[in-house]
Write a protein that holds these residues in place. Structure first.
Motif, PDB file in Angstrom:
ATOM      1  N   SER A 186       0.788  -1.202  -0.136  1.00 26.40           N
ATOM      2  CA  SER A 186      -0.117   0.001   0.067  1.00 26.40           C
ATOM      3  C   SER A 186       0.914   1.092  -0.069  1.00 26.40           C
ATOM      4  O   SER A 186       0.179   2.239  -0.093  1.00 26.40           O
ATOM      5  CB  SER A 186      -0.869   0.151   1.163  1.00 26.40           C
ATOM      6  OG  SER A 186      -0.176   0.077   2.429  1.00 26.40           O
ATOM      7  N   ASP A 187       2.185   1.088   0.059  1.00 28.00           N
ATOM      8  CA  ASP A 187       2.999   2.311   0.103  1.00 28.00           C
ATOM      9  C   ASP A 187       3.312   2.700  -1.136  1.00 28.00           C
ATOM     10  O   ASP A 187       4.579   2.516  -1.813  1.00 28.00           O
ATOM     11  CB  ASP A 187       4.269   1.905   0.979  1.00 28.00           C
ATOM     12  CG  ASP A 187       5.402   3.193   1.196  1.00 28.00           C
ATOM     13  OD1 ASP A 187       4.794   4.219   0.880  1.00 28.00           O
ATOM     14  OD2 ASP A 187       6.423   2.866   1.527  1.00 28.00           O
ATOM     15  N   VAL A 188       2.593   3.566  -1.779  1.00 28.90           N
ATOM     16  CA  VAL A 188       3.014   4.111  -3.317  1.00 28.90           C
ATOM     17  C   VAL A 188       4.211   5.038  -3.258  1.00 28.90           C
ATOM     18  O   VAL A 188       5.293   4.807  -4.176  1.00 28.90           O
ATOM     19  CB  VAL A 188       1.830   4.731  -3.782  1.00 28.90           C
ATOM     20  CG1 VAL A 188       2.001   5.389  -5.422  1.00 28.90           C
ATOM     21  CG2 VAL A 188       0.647   3.768  -3.826  1.00 28.90           C
ATOM     22  N   ILE A 189       4.429   5.998  -1.917  1.00 31.72           N
ATOM     23  CA  ILE A 189       5.527   6.664  -2.277  1.00 31.72           C
ATOM     24  C   ILE A 189       6.755   5.938  -2.119  1.00 31.72           C
ATOM     25  O   ILE A 189       7.809   6.041  -2.815  1.00 31.72           O
ATOM     26  CB  ILE A 189       5.473   7.722  -1.040  1.00 31.72           C
ATOM     27  CG1 ILE A 189       4.067   8.665  -1.169  1.00 31.72           C
ATOM     28  CG2 ILE A 189       6.571   8.690  -0.928  1.00 31.72           C
ATOM     29  CD1 ILE A 189       3.821   9.647  -0.072  1.00 31.72           C
ATOM     30  N   GLY A 190       6.789   4.859  -1.187  1.00 31.87           N
ATOM     31  CA  GLY A 190       8.198   4.227  -0.968  1.00 31.87           C
ATOM     32  C   GLY A 190       8.438   3.232  -2.237  1.00 31.87           C
ATOM     33  O   GLY A 190       9.617   3.161  -2.574  1.00 31.87           O
ATOM     34  N   VAL A 191       7.515   2.673  -2.795  1.00 29.04           N
ATOM     35  CA  VAL A 191       7.750   1.888  -4.145  1.00 29.04           C
ATOM     36  C   VAL A 191       8.233   2.671  -5.101  1.00 29.04           C
ATOM     37  O   VAL A 191       9.399   2.072  -5.756  1.00 29.04           O
ATOM     38  CB  VAL A 191       6.473   1.180  -4.441  1.00 29.04           C
ATOM     39  CG1 VAL A 191       6.588   0.226  -5.809  1.00 29.04           C
ATOM     40  CG2 VAL A 191       6.230   0.096  -3.385  1.00 29.04           C
ATOM     41  N   GLU A 192       7.645   3.803  -5.312  1.00 28.82           N
ATOM     42  CA  GLU A 192       8.095   4.811  -6.380  1.00 28.82           C
ATOM     43  C   GLU A 192       9.428   5.367  -6.283  1.00 28.82           C
ATOM     44  O   GLU A 192      10.393   5.321  -7.104  1.00 28.82           O
ATOM     45  CB  GLU A 192       7.212   5.889  -6.832  1.00 28.82           C
ATOM     46  CG  GLU A 192       5.859   5.266  -7.286  1.00 28.82           C
ATOM     47  CD  GLU A 192       4.882   6.391  -7.919  1.00 28.82           C
ATOM     48  OE1 GLU A 192       4.552   6.270  -9.209  1.00 28.82           O
ATOM     49  OE2 GLU A 192       4.608   7.392  -7.078  1.00 28.82           O
ATOM     50  N   ILE A 193       9.683   5.894  -4.938  1.00 26.92           N
ATOM     51  CA  ILE A 193      11.049   6.464  -4.539  1.00 26.92           C
ATOM     52  C   ILE A 193      12.079   5.294  -4.543  1.00 26.92           C
ATOM     53  O   ILE A 193      13.137   5.697  -5.202  1.00 26.92           O
ATOM     54  CB  ILE A 193      10.901   7.330  -3.290  1.00 26.92           C
ATOM     55  CG1 ILE A 193      10.109   8.252  -3.412  1.00 26.92           C
ATOM     56  CG2 ILE A 193      12.209   7.448  -2.716  1.00 26.92           C
ATOM     57  CD1 ILE A 193      10.652   9.369  -4.041  1.00 26.92           C
ATOM     58  N   GLY A 194      11.892   4.195  -4.238  1.00 25.05           N
ATOM     59  CA  GLY A 194      12.687   2.867  -4.212  1.00 25.05           C
ATOM     60  C   GLY A 194      13.073   2.566  -5.666  1.00 25.05           C
ATOM     61  O   GLY A 194      14.313   2.692  -6.004  1.00 25.05           O
ATOM     62  N   GLY A 195      12.143   2.492  -6.689  1.00 24.82           N
ATOM     63  CA  GLY A 195      12.226   2.046  -7.976  1.00 24.82           C
ATOM     64  C   GLY A 195      13.258   3.281  -8.601  1.00 24.82           C
ATOM     65  O   GLY A 195      13.727   2.837  -9.377  1.00 24.82           O
ATOM     66  N   ALA A 196      12.825   4.382  -8.350  1.00 26.43           N
ATOM     67  CA  ALA A 196      13.324   5.833  -9.221  1.00 26.43           C
ATOM     68  C   ALA A 196      14.884   5.762  -8.842  1.00 26.43           C
ATOM     69  O   ALA A 196      15.800   5.894  -9.600  1.00 26.43           O
ATOM     70  CB  ALA A 196      12.863   6.742  -9.150  1.00 26.43           C
ATOM     71  N   LEU A 197      15.073   6.102  -7.387  1.00 26.63           N
ATOM     72  CA  LEU A 197      16.505   6.284  -6.953  1.00 26.63           C
ATOM     73  C   LEU A 197      17.569   5.091  -7.088  1.00 26.63           C
ATOM     74  O   LEU A 197      18.735   5.665  -7.057  1.00 26.63           O
ATOM     75  CB  LEU A 197      16.252   6.803  -5.363  1.00 26.63           C
ATOM     76  CG  LEU A 197      15.864   8.215  -5.519  1.00 26.63           C
ATOM     77  CD1 LEU A 197      14.718   8.879  -5.926  1.00 26.63           C
ATOM     78  CD2 LEU A 197      16.120   8.889  -3.845  1.00 26.63           C
ATOM     79  N   LYS A 198      17.040   3.947  -6.982  1.00 25.79           N
ATOM     80  CA  LYS A 198      18.179   2.916  -7.038  1.00 25.79           C
ATOM     81  C   LYS A 198      18.920   3.145  -8.382  1.00 25.79           C
ATOM     82  O   LYS A 198      20.019   2.660  -8.673  1.00 25.79           O
ATOM     83  CB  LYS A 198      17.492   1.674  -7.063  1.00 25.79           C
ATOM     84  CG  LYS A 198      16.353   1.316  -7.997  1.00 25.79           C
ATOM     85  CD  LYS A 198      16.774   0.654  -9.504  1.00 25.79           C
ATOM     86  CE  LYS A 198      15.480   0.575 -10.249  1.00 25.79           C
ATOM     87  NZ  LYS A 198      16.135   0.081 -11.488  1.00 25.79           N
ATOM     88  N   ASN A 199      18.363   3.768  -9.423  1.00 24.03           N
ATOM     89  CA  ASN A 199      18.797   3.874 -10.905  1.00 24.03           C
ATOM     90  C   ASN A 199      20.224   4.941 -10.700  1.00 24.03           C
ATOM     91  O   ASN A 199      21.267   4.662 -11.350  1.00 24.03           O
ATOM     92  CB  ASN A 199      17.972   4.709 -11.549  1.00 24.03           C
ATOM     93  CG  ASN A 199      17.134   3.485 -12.392  1.00 24.03           C
ATOM     94  OD1 ASN A 199      17.342   2.342 -12.460  1.00 24.03           O
ATOM     95  ND2 ASN A 199      15.820   3.935 -12.859  1.00 24.03           N
TER      96      ASN A 199
END
Length: 353
Positions: A186-199
């Protein structure tokens, strides 16, 4: 694991490597898959040869995947759209969707980035561009997943997140099978931030490899990089536990350590002395980490979060600093406690709650 009994037509917008691989998963689950591309030659290849050689060489596509060059035709009768275009193209594609759509849809995006300057996550961009009456729900799919391996049906696990868990579960049902396991979050912010910043960290990991610094340096970079991601994400409202999961450490590991990772490959070329323009010309595909570095640098300033790796990479990409000099600056930073910054952020979060 059995897939859902109800089959439906699903539109996948974007016939790059990831969009095509996900189309294959949907086809394996017996859904009707409409794979849209703006390139007519690519559409013809998909329909006549059942291949997409530029992005997935040596892979045969299921005949259930039908290529579409017309977005209007591709969206007729569609309830679910998988948005698989680069971050910089999202607003343009959403505008095209908006122009032809007649019935509301659920959009599941699979891109990993943040828009520079506006500093919006992709779900926020979607909500800004799509009229409320045409948008049922927004879902994000993320996690450690190289398209090349998914297309070969190697075991892969991802997570889907939405503010509406019923929508997340619907996307889970569409994709899950014995090769492709899907969790919900349910953590949309966390999933998006994790996916983006790992790059960003993958670019930096490629640089250290290009400089020949070895495993010690890369392990440290990944670990401290995860701390940066968690600091910013938590400050933005994410659940810190998300960063210990698939969209956090899982995606970080696969992107920083694999030759399949275009961000790692781009960083590796930078570490070997290539300029950014030379690297981007050489790659021939979008390197999301470049734009995301700019956005994350701006977010760090906005939220007053320490992100030394991001700042160092920003200087390499946009200020002309030599990669080796940037690493030397990182190593010369003042003494600090390993958990200090994250503990401070968690304390602030607990106080606010």
């Amino acid at each position: 694991m059995a897939v859902q009994e109800k089959k439906e037509a699903v539109a996948v917008l974007g016939a790059g490597s990831w969009g095509t691989a996900l189309a294959m998963v949907l086809a394996d689950n017996s859904h009707e898959v409409r794979l849209w591309s703006h390139n007519e030659d690519q559409v013809k290849e998909i329909n006549e040869n059942h291949t997409n050689k530029k992005y997935l060489p040596g892979v045969d596509l299921p005949e259930r995947i039908v290529g579409y060059g017309s977005l209007n035709d591709g969206l007729i009768g569609i309830e679910t759209v998988i948005l698989a275009v680069p971050t910089k193209a999202i607003r343009e594609v959403l505008g095209k969707i908006r122009a032809v759509l007649r019935e509301p849809i659920t959009i599941a995006h699979v891109s990993k980035g943040i828009e520079p300057d506006s500093l919006l996550r992709i779900t926020e961009m979607i909500k800004e561009e799509m009229p409320v009456e045409l948008l049922k729900d927004v879902v994000v799919l993320s996690g450690p997943s190289h398209a090349e391996e998914v297309s070969l049906r190697h075991p892969t696990t991802v997570t889907v997140a939405s503010e509406n868990m019923a929508a997340a579960e619907k996307i889970q049902d569409l994709f899950i099978n014995h090769n492709f396991r899907v969790y919900t979050n349910s953590d949309v912010i966390g999933v998006e931030i994790g996916g983006a910043l790992k790059n960003i960290i993958a670019l930096a990991a490629g640089i250290t490899d290009g400089l020949g610094y070895g495993d010690n340096a890369k392990a440290a970079l990944m670990t401290r990089g995860l701390a940066e991601i968690a600091r910013l994400g938590t400050k933005m409202g994410a659940n810190p536990l998300t960063f210990s999961g698939l969209a956090g450490i899982g995606d970080l590991i696969v992107t920083c350590t694999s030759v399949h990772s275009r961000n790692w490959r781009a960083g590796n070329l930078l570490g070997k002395g290539k300029t950014l323009d030379e690297v981007l010309d050489n790659m021939g595909m979008v390197v999301e980490g470049v734009r995301t570095t700019k956005a994350a640098y701006q977010l760090a300033q906005k939220y007053e979060v320490k992100m030394p790796i991001t700042s160092a990479l920003y200087d390499v990409l946009f200020n002309g600093k030599e990669a080796k000099d940037a690493v030397d600056v990182l190593m010369a930073r003042g003494r600090t406690h390993e958990m200090e910054d994250l503990v401070n952020v968690l304390d602030e979060r607990n106080f606010e709650n």
